[in-house]
Scaffold this active site. Structure first.
Site, PDB file in Angstrom:
ATOM      1  N   ARG A 101     -15.166   1.498  27.206  1.00 34.82           N
ATOM      2  CA  ARG A 101     -15.247   0.574  28.347  1.00 34.82           C
ATOM      3  C   ARG A 101     -16.467   0.983  29.149  1.00 34.82           C
ATOM      4  O   ARG A 101     -16.542   2.111  29.647  1.00 34.82           O
ATOM      5  CB  ARG A 101     -13.984   0.653  29.205  1.00 34.82           C
ATOM      6  CG  ARG A 101     -14.171   0.036  30.569  1.00 34.82           C
ATOM      7  CD  ARG A 101     -12.888  -0.089  31.354  1.00 34.82           C
ATOM      8  NE  ARG A 101     -12.038  -1.114  30.784  1.00 34.82           N
ATOM      9  CZ  ARG A 101     -10.995  -1.662  31.417  1.00 34.82           C
ATOM     10  NH1 ARG A 101     -10.689  -1.275  32.626  1.00 34.82           N
ATOM     11  NH2 ARG A 101     -10.259  -2.585  30.828  1.00 34.82           N
ATOM     12  N   HIS A 128     -14.284  -9.082  27.319  1.00 33.16           N
ATOM     13  CA  HIS A 128     -13.056  -8.274  27.338  1.00 33.16           C
ATOM     14  C   HIS A 128     -12.144  -8.770  26.196  1.00 33.16           C
ATOM     15  O   HIS A 128     -11.088  -9.350  26.434  1.00 33.16           O
ATOM     16  CB  HIS A 128     -12.374  -8.393  28.698  1.00 33.16           C
ATOM     17  CG  HIS A 128     -11.328  -7.355  28.964  1.00 33.16           C
ATOM     18  ND1 HIS A 128     -11.054  -6.324  28.077  1.00 33.16           N
ATOM     19  CD2 HIS A 128     -10.484  -7.175  30.024  1.00 33.16           C
ATOM     20  CE1 HIS A 128     -10.081  -5.568  28.583  1.00 33.16           C
ATOM     21  NE2 HIS A 128      -9.720  -6.060  29.741  1.00 33.16           N
ATOM     22  N   GLN A 131      -8.248  -7.897  25.804  1.00 33.60           N
ATOM     23  CA  GLN A 131      -7.429  -8.625  26.768  1.00 33.60           C
ATOM     24  C   GLN A 131      -7.054 -10.007  26.220  1.00 33.60           C
ATOM     25  O   GLN A 131      -5.903 -10.436  26.304  1.00 33.60           O
ATOM     26  CB  GLN A 131      -8.221  -8.793  28.080  1.00 33.60           C
ATOM     27  CG  GLN A 131      -7.470  -9.567  29.135  1.00 33.60           C
ATOM     28  CD  GLN A 131      -6.224  -8.836  29.591  1.00 33.60           C
ATOM     29  OE1 GLN A 131      -6.298  -7.695  29.995  1.00 33.60           O
ATOM     30  NE2 GLN A 131      -5.073  -9.483  29.513  1.00 33.60           N
ATOM     31  N   ASP A 218      -8.793 -14.479  37.491  1.00 30.33           N
ATOM     32  CA  ASP A 218      -9.114 -13.043  37.547  1.00 30.33           C
ATOM     33  C   ASP A 218      -9.748 -12.774  38.916  1.00 30.33           C
ATOM     34  O   ASP A 218     -10.088 -13.714  39.644  1.00 30.33           O
ATOM     35  CB  ASP A 218     -10.073 -12.693  36.386  1.00 30.33           C
ATOM     36  CG  ASP A 218     -10.326 -11.199  36.230  1.00 30.33           C
ATOM     37  OD1 ASP A 218      -9.602 -10.396  36.851  1.00 30.33           O
ATOM     38  OD2 ASP A 218     -11.256 -10.834  35.487  1.00 30.33           O
ATOM     39  N   CYS A 258      -5.041 -11.115  33.870  1.00 34.47           N
ATOM     40  CA  CYS A 258      -5.235  -9.877  33.113  1.00 34.47           C
ATOM     41  C   CYS A 258      -4.835  -8.640  33.911  1.00 34.47           C
ATOM     42  O   CYS A 258      -4.555  -7.601  33.323  1.00 34.47           O
ATOM     43  CB  CYS A 258      -6.679  -9.773  32.630  1.00 34.47           C
ATOM     44  SG  CYS A 258      -7.882  -9.664  33.967  1.00 34.47           S
ATOM     45  N   ARG A 286      -0.784  -6.115  25.543  1.00 31.77           N
ATOM     46  CA  ARG A 286      -1.968  -5.298  25.255  1.00 31.77           C
ATOM     47  C   ARG A 286      -1.596  -4.189  24.272  1.00 31.77           C
ATOM     48  O   ARG A 286      -2.338  -3.889  23.333  1.00 31.77           O
ATOM     49  CB  ARG A 286      -2.526  -4.655  26.551  1.00 31.77           C
ATOM     50  CG  ARG A 286      -3.120  -5.609  27.560  1.00 31.77           C
ATOM     51  CD  ARG A 286      -4.417  -6.209  27.068  1.00 31.77           C
ATOM     52  NE  ARG A 286      -5.442  -5.224  26.766  1.00 31.77           N
ATOM     53  CZ  ARG A 286      -6.254  -4.636  27.656  1.00 31.77           C
ATOM     54  NH1 ARG A 286      -6.179  -4.971  28.948  1.00 31.77           N
ATOM     55  NH2 ARG A 286      -7.167  -3.755  27.291  1.00 31.77           N
TER      56      ARG A 286
END
Ligand code: CP
Ligand code: NVA
Length: 304
Positions: A101, A128, A131, A218, A258, A286
């Site tokens: 990440r 991402h 996700q 988000d 998310c 996830r």
């Protein structure tokens, strides 16, 4: 067999996503008992904070019989300027997969180019993808699939939005993005999705949400955008998912986020805590999708 990376959703085909979710579903149901990661290690390199990604990968590796190493890029020599290509080659001599990440997507591409073990993108400023695997699994659980379904994205055209566009392109569902001018998703990603799916950008969230089956959003300022918070609070005024906006969606619509969420900004407390919210199933998923991904990428006989 050459090693396979997962840097973006289009690294998988629609069939590939289908079989991954089938495996993830068996894992979630508890009917998968194998431990294909025995003796294997996943290195997890983090240049940004994480709750879900870190814990789900670490727990997932453990449940599959393997081990995960948490490596903060601040403490690695990479934080003192060691080249990514050297880090990639060195880690590849020790571990069986690398999850990273970080900020620049190009750094993940560079890492993958020089690593001889699979590299998984755990979020960049651009994408991402892990996700969105969890998100499409949550969508499949709610609706049995994606055929004829409409997803409405409300807010910043950010890394998560770009990966949703990738998923629309690969899986063929309709995606409507509502964002203020100047905060649209990546142009190239949008044009690519347009070739295989119905995708559109609106300025008014109501136009995007009307009749949608999935409403998702988000944070207005992502990690790394802390200096822009004040400007973004102004720019995104009106781009919040509240009960009134949700009422325009299909009656069976679900709400996804998310996480982490900022209640009172991009989503109201009533929506994220309400009956249509699947945000916590989405977070759980996830774990299942990433376990399936690790089995596919790292679970074979082939080693370094
Ligand atoms: N959604 C997500 O990636 O959460 P974390 O930042 O906690 O990993
Ligand atoms: N867009 C957010 C997602 C966090 C999981 C960020 O990049 O900070």
């Amino acid at each position: 067999m050459p090693k396979r990376d997962f840097l973006q959703i289009p690294d998988l085909t629609a069939d590939g996503i289908g079989s991954l979710l089938e495996l993830a579903g068996r894992m979630k149901a508890g009917s998968y008992r194998e431990r294909p990661l025995v003796g294997k290690t996943l290195a997890m390199v983090f240049a940004k904070s994480s709750t879900r990604t870190r814990v789900s990968f670490e727990v997932g590796a453990y449940q599959l019989g393997g081990h995960a190493l948490f490596l903060s890029s601040r403490d690695l020599q990479i934080g003192r300027g060691e080249p990514i290509k050297d880090t990639a080659r060195v880690l590849s001599r020790y571990v069986d997969g690398i999850m990273i990440r970080t900020f620049a997507h190009a750094d993940v591409v560079e890492l993958a180019r020089h690593a001889t073990v699979p590299v998984i993108n755990g979020l960049t400023d651009f994408l991402h993808p892990c996700q969105i695997l969890a998100d499409v699994m949550t969508m499949q659980e709610a609706f049995g699939g994606w055929q004829g379904r409409v997803v409405a994205w409300v807010g910043d055209g950010n890394n998560v939005a770009n990966s949703w566009l990738h998923a629309a392109g690969v899986l063929g569902f309709e995606l409507r993005v509502a964002c203020p001018e100047g905060y649209e998703p990546d142009r190239e990603v949008f044009e690519r999705a347009k070739r295989t799916a119905k995708v559109s950008v609106y300025e008014d969230p109501e136009d995007a949400v009307r009749g949608a089956h999935v409403v998702t959003t988000d944070v207005w300022a992502s990690m790394g955008q802390e200096a822009e918070v004040d400007a973004r609070m102004l720019a995104f005024k009106g781009y919040n998912v509240d009960a009134q906006l949700m009422s325009l969606a299909s009656p069976d619509a679900i709400f996804l986020h998310c996480l982490p969420a900022h209640r009172g900004e991009e989503v109201s407390d009533a929506v994220i805590e309400g009956p249509q919210s699947r945000a916590f199933d989405q977070a759980e998923n996830r774990l299942h999708v990433q376990k399936a991904l690790m089995v596919e990428l790292m679970g074979g006989e082939g080693g370094r």
